[in-house]
Scaffold this motif. Structure first.
Motif, PDB file in Angstrom:
ATOM      1  N   LEU A 442       0.813  -1.038   0.150  1.00 35.77           N
ATOM      2  CA  LEU A 442      -0.018  -0.035   0.041  1.00 35.77           C
ATOM      3  C   LEU A 442       0.891   1.298   0.009  1.00 35.77           C
ATOM      4  CD1 LEU A 442      -2.672   1.548   0.190  1.00 35.77           C
ATOM      5  CD2 LEU A 442      -2.510   1.194   2.808  1.00 35.77           C
ATOM      6  N   VAL A 443       1.899   1.339   0.663  1.00 37.57           N
ATOM      7  CA  VAL A 443       2.808   2.360   0.999  1.00 37.57           C
ATOM      8  C   VAL A 443       4.104   2.081   1.765  1.00 37.57           C
ATOM      9  CG1 VAL A 443       1.678   3.385   3.239  1.00 37.57           C
ATOM     10  CG2 VAL A 443       2.825   4.857   1.899  1.00 37.57           C
ATOM     11  N   TYR A 444       5.017   2.768   1.340  1.00 40.44           N
ATOM     12  CA  TYR A 444       6.273   2.461   2.001  1.00 40.44           C
ATOM     13  C   TYR A 444       6.998   3.700   2.213  1.00 40.44           C
ATOM     14  CZ  TYR A 444       8.937   3.315  -2.214  1.00 40.44           C
ATOM     15  OH  TYR A 444       9.482   3.938  -3.490  1.00 40.44           O
ATOM     16  N   ALA A 445       7.982   3.711   3.217  1.00 40.19           N
ATOM     17  CA  ALA A 445       8.687   4.984   3.624  1.00 40.19           C
ATOM     18  C   ALA A 445      10.166   4.688   4.117  1.00 40.19           C
ATOM     19  CB  ALA A 445       7.939   5.794   4.694  1.00 40.19           C
ATOM     20  N   TRP A 446      11.093   5.556   3.709  1.00 38.31           N
ATOM     21  CA  TRP A 446      12.517   5.527   3.915  1.00 38.31           C
ATOM     22  C   TRP A 446      13.037   6.534   4.846  1.00 38.31           C
ATOM     23  CZ3 TRP A 446      15.945   1.693   2.685  1.00 38.31           C
ATOM     24  CH2 TRP A 446      15.772   0.809   1.758  1.00 38.31           C
ATOM     25  N   TYR A 447      13.918   5.956   5.661  1.00 38.55           N
ATOM     26  CA  TYR A 447      14.314   6.789   6.685  1.00 38.55           C
ATOM     27  C   TYR A 447      15.753   6.812   6.857  1.00 38.55           C
ATOM     28  CZ  TYR A 447       9.648   6.492   8.400  1.00 38.55           C
ATOM     29  OH  TYR A 447       8.055   6.707   8.323  1.00 38.55           O
ATOM     30  N   ARG A 448      16.710   7.804   7.013  1.00 44.41           N
ATOM     31  CA  ARG A 448      17.951   7.716   7.388  1.00 44.41           C
ATOM     32  C   ARG A 448      18.110   7.947   9.077  1.00 44.41           C
ATOM     33  NH1 ARG A 448      20.211  11.728   4.369  1.00 44.41           N
ATOM     34  NH2 ARG A 448      21.029  10.322   2.782  1.00 44.41           N
ATOM     35  N   ARG A 456      12.787  11.226   7.756  1.00 45.93           N
ATOM     36  CA  ARG A 456      11.904  10.395   6.530  1.00 45.93           C
ATOM     37  C   ARG A 456      12.771  11.030   5.425  1.00 45.93           C
ATOM     38  NH1 ARG A 456       7.713  11.605   3.538  1.00 45.93           N
ATOM     39  NH2 ARG A 456       7.076  13.384   4.807  1.00 45.93           N
ATOM     40  N   LEU A 457      13.340  10.359   4.398  1.00 39.02           N
ATOM     41  CA  LEU A 457      13.570  10.697   3.200  1.00 39.02           C
ATOM     42  C   LEU A 457      12.531  10.628   2.354  1.00 39.02           C
ATOM     43  CD1 LEU A 457      17.040   8.155   3.040  1.00 39.02           C
ATOM     44  CD2 LEU A 457      16.885  10.554   3.481  1.00 39.02           C
ATOM     45  N   LEU A 458      11.846   9.805   2.181  1.00 36.19           N
ATOM     46  CA  LEU A 458      10.640   9.943   0.982  1.00 36.19           C
ATOM     47  C   LEU A 458       9.781   8.599   1.311  1.00 36.19           C
ATOM     48  CD1 LEU A 458      11.074   7.382  -0.938  1.00 36.19           C
ATOM     49  CD2 LEU A 458      12.909   8.964  -2.041  1.00 36.19           C
ATOM     50  N   SER A 459       8.755   9.035   1.021  1.00 37.19           N
ATOM     51  CA  SER A 459       7.555   7.917   0.935  1.00 37.19           C
ATOM     52  C   SER A 459       6.927   7.731  -0.478  1.00 37.19           C
ATOM     53  CB  SER A 459       6.646   8.041   2.124  1.00 37.19           C
ATOM     54  OG  SER A 459       6.124   9.436   1.998  1.00 37.19           O
ATOM     55  N   GLN A 460       6.137   6.584  -0.670  1.00 38.15           N
ATOM     56  CA  GLN A 460       5.539   6.302  -1.803  1.00 38.15           C
ATOM     57  C   GLN A 460       3.977   5.921  -1.626  1.00 38.15           C
ATOM     58  OE1 GLN A 460       7.624   4.719  -5.439  1.00 38.15           O
ATOM     59  NE2 GLN A 460       5.606   3.562  -5.861  1.00 38.15           N
ATOM     60  N   ALA A 471      14.205  14.801   5.511  1.00 38.55           N
ATOM     61  CA  ALA A 471      15.601  14.663   5.367  1.00 38.55           C
ATOM     62  C   ALA A 471      16.086  14.449   4.136  1.00 38.55           C
ATOM     63  CB  ALA A 471      16.055  13.155   6.159  1.00 38.55           C
ATOM     64  N   HIS A 472      15.158  14.699   3.135  1.00 38.23           N
ATOM     65  CA  HIS A 472      15.469  14.474   1.651  1.00 38.23           C
ATOM     66  C   HIS A 472      16.690  15.497   1.239  1.00 38.23           C
ATOM     67  CE1 HIS A 472      15.004  14.284  -2.817  1.00 38.23           C
ATOM     68  NE2 HIS A 472      14.629  13.009  -2.610  1.00 38.23           N
ATOM     69  N   THR A 473      17.553  15.130   0.566  1.00 39.52           N
ATOM     70  CA  THR A 473      18.747  15.937   0.099  1.00 39.52           C
ATOM     71  C   THR A 473      18.729  16.197  -1.335  1.00 39.52           C
ATOM     72  OG1 THR A 473      20.323  14.207  -0.479  1.00 39.52           O
ATOM     73  CG2 THR A 473      20.078  14.932   1.878  1.00 39.52           C
ATOM     74  N   GLY A 474      17.561  15.668  -2.021  1.00 38.51           N
ATOM     75  CA  GLY A 474      17.560  15.903  -3.569  1.00 38.51           C
ATOM     76  C   GLY A 474      18.331  14.794  -4.233  1.00 38.51           C
ATOM     77  N   ARG A 475      19.070  13.964  -3.685  1.00 36.35           N
ATOM     78  CA  ARG A 475      19.865  12.972  -4.412  1.00 36.35           C
ATOM     79  C   ARG A 475      19.343  11.731  -4.252  1.00 36.35           C
ATOM     80  NH1 ARG A 475      24.256  12.014  -1.708  1.00 36.35           N
ATOM     81  NH2 ARG A 475      23.780  13.267   0.105  1.00 36.35           N
ATOM     82  N   GLU A 476      18.089  11.669  -3.569  1.00 35.57           N
ATOM     83  CA  GLU A 476      17.245  10.205  -3.316  1.00 35.57           C
ATOM     84  C   GLU A 476      16.010  10.066  -4.270  1.00 35.57           C
ATOM     85  OE1 GLU A 476      19.499  11.732   0.136  1.00 35.57           O
ATOM     86  OE2 GLU A 476      17.838  12.325  -0.631  1.00 35.57           O
ATOM     87  N   THR A 492      29.011  11.326   4.718  1.00 38.36           N
ATOM     88  CA  THR A 492      27.870  11.544   5.525  1.00 38.36           C
ATOM     89  C   THR A 492      26.795  10.819   5.240  1.00 38.36           C
ATOM     90  OG1 THR A 492      26.851  13.569   4.358  1.00 38.36           O
ATOM     91  CG2 THR A 492      28.580  13.975   6.019  1.00 38.36           C
ATOM     92  N   ASP A 493      26.610  10.034   4.058  1.00 33.49           N
ATOM     93  CA  ASP A 493      25.475   9.199   3.597  1.00 33.49           C
ATOM     94  C   ASP A 493      25.533   8.129   4.393  1.00 33.49           C
ATOM     95  OD1 ASP A 493      23.931  10.966   2.093  1.00 33.49           O
ATOM     96  OD2 ASP A 493      25.301  10.604   0.325  1.00 33.49           O
ATOM     97  N   ALA A 494      26.992   7.675   4.944  1.00 33.67           N
ATOM     98  CA  ALA A 494      27.148   6.318   5.503  1.00 33.67           C
ATOM     99  C   ALA A 494      26.101   6.278   6.981  1.00 33.67           C
ATOM    100  CB  ALA A 494      28.440   5.964   5.999  1.00 33.67           C
ATOM    101  N   GLY A 495      25.730   5.050   7.258  1.00 37.44           N
ATOM    102  CA  GLY A 495      25.099   5.026   8.453  1.00 37.44           C
ATOM    103  C   GLY A 495      23.874   4.168   8.410  1.00 37.44           C
ATOM    104  N   ARG A 496      22.706   4.310   9.261  1.00 33.51           N
ATOM    105  CA  ARG A 496      21.596   3.392   9.369  1.00 33.51           C
ATOM    106  C   ARG A 496      20.294   3.868   8.562  1.00 33.51           C
ATOM    107  NH1 ARG A 496      18.247   2.686  14.959  1.00 33.51           N
ATOM    108  NH2 ARG A 496      16.945   1.043  14.354  1.00 33.51           N
ATOM    109  N   TYR A 497      20.037   3.022   7.671  1.00 33.20           N
ATOM    110  CA  TYR A 497      18.639   3.214   6.915  1.00 33.20           C
ATOM    111  C   TYR A 497      17.878   2.276   7.004  1.00 33.20           C
ATOM    112  CZ  TYR A 497      21.548   6.441   3.655  1.00 33.20           C
ATOM    113  OH  TYR A 497      22.318   7.390   3.283  1.00 33.20           O
TER     114      TYR A 497
END
Length: 521
Positions: A442-448, A456-460, A471-476, A492-497
């Motif tokens: 139904l829906v998903y969301a990504w987080y850094r 939250r980076l984005l959701s669909q 948290a969206h940087t324009g590169r996701e 700085t993109d390294a880490g937990r997703y």
């Protein structure tokens, strides 16, 4: 005036002679003998040949005196005089000389002659090739012969006369049929040197003995050519199976027996292969693939054999039995299960001549691939679907196809995140690929970081549109299969997703991944 003896030869032997004082002209005596000797004839002579000049004559004269008369030699076509032994049929105590004019003493008799059973003529050797020497051996002679005449033809005729021979003197007179290669032996046999094909045919020997009797013998000579190499020709050497006609011809300048060979072995002419009456044309309507190969023809006679160079024939067919293989295992018409991120190679095979042209499609869309195989690397949900191979023969213009369904394996149903590449470097792009995402999403969301709104980076949404988060940087970038693309990585993109999904049934799942970014050296 010299005494004259006229000899008319009947069915086998006739003897007779007359003195110069005998009543009746030669023509009258000839008419009387012809009337007495009426009957069937093996070699009838045309009446037009029986002229006065052809009358069978034997002139018997007293011997001339002086060495010139004893040494005179006859010339071809002219009368020659040679001393002969006294004949027991002539008056005892007298010496006589026979004058033979081109064997004219035998010509008239040809209208009434049949072969004497005692005389046989046999060529030695029996099998003769062009250029050989032969002797026509004569057997069954009485030993009383005073003259021989050899003819090369079907009848006794001056036009067929090869040579006449006087036994007592050994003098030989060539006739119109003499080729310069013939010579008569004292025993009556005939030698022929350097045979030519024209020497083939019937040979007749006619003899005269001391009692003025004649006999005839018959023989036959067959001169075989040394055969030149034949050749095989075809209307077309590239044929389409079941459509075209195979037609091969064996060309040879000489008449000879013909045999056919296929791939080096004698060709048994089966029911499906048609052979012309002379054996020189081979025909097959609706040619088959098993008839492709090397064809040769061979010509032979009793003294010579010659075989042609091979002619290669190609028969086009197919494609047939088009199939898709995976690791040498036929997979046509089935479903192939592939592990997530694994690689897969599909091979397209068929029975076809020549090799067909290939085209691949994925879910009905053509792929840019003209090879006989298709590589699928990094298997993911986006690569699931139906793969089809289409094979087309450019010669037969026929085509065939096969299809398989490719799915992720059951082990991939449980969701997991796999980075591609696995160890990205600073400045590279990385895709966080989701394996086993739910089909009823139904829906998903990504987080850094932790799954909270500030991270939250984005959701669909179900519409397929994704919404940028705080948290969206324009590169996701987000994809329908839940994957996340992060472009131009920095340290700085390294880490937990974390990924959070919700299904239509309200089921919620959460996945997380620790991304490492290697610095540039």
């Amino acid at each position: 005036m010299s005494p004259l003896i006229t000899v008319s030869v009947g069915a086998r032997r006739v003897a007779g002679w007359s003195r110069a004082g005998q009543q009746g002209a030669p023509e009258e005596r000839l008419a009387r003998r012809q009337a007495a000797l009426q009957g069937p004839s093996r070699f009838p002579a045309p009446a037009s040949r029986l002229t006065h000049g052809d009358l069978p004559q034997l002139q018997v004269t007293k011997p001339s005196r002086g060495p010139a008369a004893d040494t005179a030699r006859h010339q071809p076509g002219r009368a020659s005089k040679h001393r002969a032994p006294a004949s027991p049929s002539l008056r005892p105590g007298l010496q006589w000389k026979m004058v033979l004019t081109g064997c004219s003493w035998l010509v008239l008799g040809a209208a009434f002659l049949s072969a004497a059973a005692e005389i046989s003529i046999t060529p030695e050797p029996a099998q003769l090739a062009e250029g050989d020497n032969v002797t026509l051996l004569v057997r069954g002679l009485s030993g009383e012969e005073v003259a021989y005449c050899w003819y090369a033809g079907p009848t006794i005729s001056l036009s067929y006369l090869v040579a006449s021979y006087i036994v007592s003197t050994g003098d030989e007179t060539p006739g119109p049929a003499h080729t310069g290669r013939e010579a008569v032996r004292p025993d009556g046999s005939l030698d022929i040197q350097g045979l030519l094909p024209g020497h083939s045919g019937t040979y007749i020997l006619q003899t005269l003995n001391r009692q003025l009797q004649t006999e005839v013998g018959y023989g036959h000579v067959q001169v075989y050519e040394i055969l030149a190499q034949p050749s095989v020709t075809a209307d077309n050497t590239e044929l389409v199976e079941r459509r075209d006609t195979l037609r091969l011809r064996c060309s040879s300048p000489s008449p000879a027996e013909v045999r056919w060979f296929f791939n080096g072995n004698a060709l048994p002419v089966a029911v499906r292969l048609g052979l012309s009456p002379d054996g020189r044309t081979l025909t097959r309507h609706g040619v088959r693939r098993e008839e492709a190969g090397a064809y040769q023809c061979e010509v032979r006679n009793p003294v010579s054999v010659s075989r042609s160079d091979p002619l290669n024939l190609t028969v086009y067919f197919g494609p047939e039995r088009v199939a898709i293989l995976q690791d040498s295992t036929t997979r046509t018409g089935c479903t192939i299960k592939v592990d997530f991120n694994a690689s897969l190679t599909l091979w397209c095979v068929s029975r076809s001549c020549p090799e067909p042209e290939y085209m691949w499609t994925f879910n009905g869309r053509a792929l840019d691939n003209g090879r006989d195989h298709l590589n699928i690397s990094g298997m993911a949900a986006a690569q699931e679907g139906t793969y089809t191979c289409i094979a087309k023969n450019p010669k037969t213009l026929l085509s065939g196809s096969a299809s398989v369904v490719v799915r992720l394996s059951a082990a991939a149903v449980s969701m997991m995140i796999v980075p591609v590449p696995a160890k990205p470097m600073e400045g590279q792009d990385v895709t966080l690929t989701v394996q086993g995402y739910p089909r009823d999403l139904l829906v998903y969301a990504w987080y850094r970081g932790p799954a909270s709104e500030p991270n939250r980076l984005l959701s669909q949404l179900p519409s397929g549109n994704w919404i940028a988060g705080p948290a969206h940087t324009g590169r996701e970038v987000g994809f329908a299969n839940c994957s996340l693309l992060v472009q131009k990585l920095n340290l700085t993109d390294a880490g937990r997703y974390m990924l959070k999904t919700v299904t239509l049934q309200g089921k919620t799942d959460t996945l997380e991944l620790e991304l490492q970014v290697a610095p540039l050296e």
